[in-house]
Motif scaffolding. Structure first.
Motif, short mmCIF file in Angstrom:
data_model
loop_
_atom_site.label_atom_id
_atom_site.label_comp_id
_atom_site.label_asym_id
_atom_site.label_seq_id
_atom_site.Cartn_x
_atom_site.Cartn_y
_atom_site.Cartn_z
N LEU A 353 0.84 -1.20 0.00
CA LEU A 353 0.00 0.00 0.00
C LEU A 353 0.88 1.25 0.00
N PRO A 354 0.54 2.25 -0.82
CA PRO A 354 1.37 3.46 -0.91
C PRO A 354 1.49 4.17 0.44
N ASP A 355 2.72 4.55 0.79
CA ASP A 355 2.95 5.30 2.02
C ASP A 355 2.19 6.62 1.96
N GLY A 356 1.56 6.99 3.07
CA GLY A 356 0.83 8.26 3.13
C GLY A 356 -0.62 8.16 2.71
N LEU A 357 -0.95 7.14 1.92
CA LEU A 357 -2.33 6.97 1.46
C LEU A 357 -3.11 6.08 2.42
N PHE A 358 -2.39 5.20 3.14
CA PHE A 358 -3.03 4.29 4.09
C PHE A 358 -2.24 4.33 5.40
N SER A 488 -23.39 5.62 2.64
CA SER A 488 -22.76 5.37 3.93
C SER A 488 -23.65 4.53 4.82
N THR A 489 -23.09 3.49 5.42
CA THR A 489 -23.77 2.65 6.40
C THR A 489 -23.36 3.11 7.80
N ILE A 490 -24.04 2.59 8.82
CA ILE A 490 -23.66 2.90 10.20
C ILE A 490 -22.24 2.41 10.47
N SER A 491 -21.86 1.28 9.90
CA SER A 491 -20.50 0.76 10.06
C SER A 491 -19.48 1.76 9.52
N MET A 492 -19.77 2.34 8.36
CA MET A 492 -18.87 3.31 7.75
C MET A 492 -18.81 4.59 8.58
N GLN A 493 -19.95 5.03 9.09
CA GLN A 493 -19.97 6.22 9.95
C GLN A 493 -19.17 5.97 11.23
N LYS A 496 -15.45 6.06 10.41
CA LYS A 496 -15.05 7.44 10.11
C LYS A 496 -14.93 8.26 11.39
N ASN A 497 -15.86 8.08 12.32
CA ASN A 497 -15.88 8.88 13.54
C ASN A 497 -14.85 8.42 14.58
N VAL A 498 -14.73 7.11 14.77
CA VAL A 498 -13.89 6.59 15.85
C VAL A 498 -12.42 6.52 15.46
N PHE A 499 -12.14 6.12 14.21
CA PHE A 499 -10.75 5.86 13.83
C PHE A 499 -10.16 6.87 12.85
N LEU A 500 -11.01 7.57 12.12
CA LEU A 500 -10.50 8.48 11.09
C LEU A 500 -10.93 9.91 11.40
N THR A 501 -10.78 10.77 10.42
CA THR A 501 -11.20 12.16 10.55
C THR A 501 -12.30 12.44 9.54
N ARG A 502 -12.80 13.67 9.54
CA ARG A 502 -13.85 14.02 8.59
C ARG A 502 -13.30 14.70 7.34
N GLU A 503 -12.00 14.64 7.16
CA GLU A 503 -11.40 15.27 5.99
C GLU A 503 -11.91 14.60 4.72
N LYS A 504 -12.19 15.41 3.70
CA LYS A 504 -12.70 14.88 2.44
C LYS A 504 -11.54 14.65 1.47
N THR A 505 -10.83 13.54 1.70
CA THR A 505 -9.70 13.19 0.86
C THR A 505 -9.87 11.77 0.33
N GLU A 512 -11.31 4.16 4.93
CA GLU A 512 -12.63 3.84 5.49
C GLU A 512 -13.15 2.53 4.93
N ILE A 513 -13.04 2.35 3.63
CA ILE A 513 -13.54 1.13 2.98
C ILE A 513 -12.82 -0.10 3.50
N LEU A 514 -11.49 -0.04 3.59
CA LEU A 514 -10.72 -1.20 4.04
C LEU A 514 -10.95 -1.50 5.52
N LEU A 515 -11.02 -0.45 6.34
CA LEU A 515 -11.24 -0.67 7.78
C LEU A 515 -12.63 -1.23 8.05
N VAL A 516 -13.64 -0.76 7.32
CA VAL A 516 -15.00 -1.30 7.47
C VAL A 516 -15.02 -2.78 7.13
N TYR A 517 -14.33 -3.12 6.04
CA TYR A 517 -14.29 -4.54 5.66
C TYR A 517 -13.65 -5.38 6.76
N LEU A 518 -12.53 -4.90 7.31
CA LEU A 518 -11.86 -5.66 8.38
C LEU A 518 -12.75 -5.77 9.61
N LEU A 519 -13.40 -4.69 10.01
CA LEU A 519 -14.25 -4.70 11.19
C LEU A 519 -15.42 -5.66 11.04
#
Length: 661
Positions: A353-358, A488-493, A496-505, A512-519
């Motif tokens: 995975l590219p450094d800085g992107l994940f 967006s599902t509740i899992s995705m929200q 986004k809220n607990v582990f990530l930020t609200r930045e639109k990048t 978000e997509i990869l972490l939701v899948y793992l969770l």
């Protein structure tokens, strides 16, 4: 009678004589041909592009050589586009006679090409118009293979087999954003390319090199692009114009084959790049680095399709995937995308995975294998037939160590801090130590049903994503030509809220997509615990977080005591909680438009069997904001004097009694 040998000899003499006459004819008329071509070019520049195209002198040298001096192209109301002091070239006389231009050799000394924009005036504006030959009308369809092959052939015909360029400068000035690329020397001799290039912008100065081989007639090339100085090559202009800062150590471009057969154009080769670094606020909040990337490509073009063949391979570090992209117009207009990741080690995927992107995956470790397939098809003429199938197959896949985003923390007490407009908000303790924390069984069942219905009806059955929602989202975004709807599902929200930020990048969305899948797919947390955390962290008003604070803030109640109407209200304001006050009129009552939305949500819940008619008996009771939130409602007090005057009846005045003295 002539013998066979005599006939052959006689035929050869006749052929030779015709060739000699043809060459003599071409030699005799070559000046006329040159004059006609130049006159045609001058007239076209004036009439179609409003430019003055001038050549001080043009003359043949030898059989096919042509010398030019002081060639200029100047728009009548803008800056000069190019000026070349000396140019010498040789042309293929047979191609010239047929009306086509094919260069054999080329020498250029001292010249410049410049593109300028001053205010809204661009000196190249006229050349952005579409050529009338390239415009199709009515039901006429363009033959993509024939069109592309014709353009490629014309361009390569203008690339000489032997070339020597000295001091040719390319200038760009976009309202003060400047870039200058000075080709001090460029040579192509015996298919070998050598260059010395100086680059200067408002922000940096560098010296570049291009080395490799090229054969424009055979349509092959192998070129490497790198920096002579220490450090990586920086991309000019884009840093000032688009805030895109990018650099790389080297690029290699290889073209192995360009050929057309059976109505199809084949374009084969590969391209590679090392240490690509990109920085842009829409991509990530830090540098994104790809150490090694390679694209083994095979482009195919037919009369009614353009595609990247599935035999192509994209490699990012250790990750390899096979893409298939296609644009088809045979009947309907179709867009197709297929991605295949063959079976690979999960750990190789993580380290690739590219450094800085994940960033949240750095340090993560996993065992096992996986493979992946994506199938996407969009019919522009029948958008509702969209196909979106995503399938990941696991083989003994297990996460042995989490990175920066430790998903296990969701199962224990933790501190949550929201980030709004890049500002870190007050800490919220998610756990029993917080008196406002509310276990799921102490939250009104009405509220659970209302929120699930409005936010994520299939939360307890999906695995983080809803394919149908994704399809509808894609269709709407394509129709509107912008990102106007998410899925967006509740899992995705929650992620986004607990582990990530609200930045639109792009980085945040991919993580978000990869972490939701793992969770969701590694049984890290139960659905009930995920929903419980969700209810206790989401924003429900200005500086109001979690249902424990919200039920007090609006209704001075505990979450378990909320009525159906109050639950409907709380569920509706989740998308824009800080604007809740606009739901009410000046008397402090819900507006009719808000009531209609509540009725719509209620009817959906009744149809799905989540509510019964008995549940709605007291629904006619108004929503009364009694907590601290009431201070933000724009309630206009009634004029009590006017009200009293309407209620109190008019009194008959007492008669005035006068006495005679």
């Amino acid at each position: 009678m002539r013998t066979t040998k005599q006939k052959i000899f006689f035929g050869l003499k006749i052929t030779a004589a015709i060739l000699v006459l043809l060459i003599l004819g071409l030699f005799s008329f070559r000046n006329s041909l040159l004059e006609q071509i130049l006159a045609k070019s001058t007239a076209k520049a004036a009439t179609e592009y409003d430019c003055d195209f001038t050549i001080q002198s043009a003359a043949f040298e030898g059989l096919s050589g042509v010398n030019f001096t002081n060639i200029t192209l100047v728009p009548k109301k803008a800056d000069t586009i190019f000026r070349i002091e000396k140019m010498k070239t040789s042309v293929n006389l047979m191609q010239l006679f047929l009306g086509d231009l094919q260069l054999g050799t080329l020498k250029i000394q001292n010249g410049y090409v410049q593109l300028t924009k001053k205010g809204k005036v661009r000196n190249f504006e006229a050349f952005l118009k579409k050529d009338e030959e390239d415009v199709t009308t009515g039901d006429e369809k363009k033959d993509y293979a024939a069109y592309a092959y014709r353009i490629i052939s014309k361009v390569l015909n203008l690339v000489p087999t032997d070339m020597n360029v000295e001091n040719l400068v390319f200038k760009l000035n976009d309202n003060g954003r400047k870039a200058t690329i000075n080709i001090q020397r460029l040579s192509l001799i015996n298919e070998k390319i050598e260059t010395i290039i100086n680059v200067k912008t408002n922000t940096f100065i560098q010296n570049w090199r291009i080395k490799g081989t090229a054969n424009p007639r055979a349509k092959t090339a192998d070129i490497r692009f790198f920096n002579v100085d220490s450090g990586a090559i920086k991309l000019p202009y884009f840093d000032e114009r688009y805030h895109l800062i990018s650099s790389f150590d080297s690029i290699r471009v290889n073209i192995q084959n360009i050929s057309k057969s059976s109505g199809e154009l084949h374009f084969d080769g590969f391209a590679s790049i090392t240490n690509l670094k990109i920085n842009h606020p829409k991509i990530a909040n830090k540098d994104v680095v790809i150490k090694n990337a390679k694209f083994d490509y095979r482009f195919l073009l037919g009369s009614d399709f353009i595609s990247v063949d599935s035999s192509s391979t994209v490699q990012l570090n250790k990750l390899k995937l096979h893409p298939y992209l296609s644009y088809e117009t045979e009947k309907d207009t179709l867009y197709k995308l297929k991605v295949v990741i063959p079976k690979m080690k999960a750990q190789d995927f993580i380290t690739s995975l590219p450094d800085g992107l994940f960033s949240h995956f750095q340090g993560m470790e996993a065992t096992g294998f996986f493979s992946y397939n994506l199938n996407f098809k969009f019919n522009k003429d029948k958008p509702n037939q969209l196909v979106f199938d995503s399938n990941l197959k696991k083989e003994n896949l297990r996460i042995t160590k989490y990175g920066e985003a430790n998903l296990n923390k969701i199962n224990s007490e933790f501190v949550y801090r929201a980030i709004i407009k890049d500002v870190l908000q007050r800490p919220i303790l998610v756990g029993a130590s917080n008196p406002n924390f509310t276990p799921l069984d102490q939250i009104s069942p009405y509220l659970q049903k209302c929120v699930l219905t409005s936010e994520d009806p299939s939360f307890f059955t999906h695995r983080g994503f809803i394919n149908e929602a994704f399809k509808q989202s894609i269709v709407k975004n394509i129709r509107t030509k912008k990102f106007s709807r998410g899925a967006s599902t509740i899992s995705m929200q929650l992620i986004k809220n607990v582990f990530l930020t609200r930045e639109k990048t792009l980085s945040r969305k991919l993580e978000e997509i990869l972490l939701v899948y793992l969770l969701e797919n590694n049984r890290i947390s139960s659905k009930e615990r995920m929903l419980e955390v969700y209810f206790n962290i989401i924003e429900w008003g200005p500086d109001v977080y979690g249902i424990g604070e919200a039920s007090q803030y609006y209704f001075q109640k505990k979450p378990i005591d909320l009525t159906l109407n109050e639950c409907l209200y709380l569920a509706r304001i989740i998308p824009s909680p800080s604007k809740f006050m606009y739901q009410f009129d000046t008397d402090g009552n819900l507006k009719e438009s808000s009531k209609k939305v509540e009725s719509f949500l209620t009817n959906i819940m009744i149809k799905r069997g989540l509510l019964s008619i008995d549940d709605t008996i007291y629904k006619t009771q108004p929503v009364l904001i009694s907590g601290a939130a009431r201070s933000l409602l724009k309630i206009i007090p009634r004029d009590t004097i006017k009200i009293d005057s309407l209620i109190i009846p008019k009194l008959t005045p007492m008669p005035v009694i006068t006495t005679k003295k």
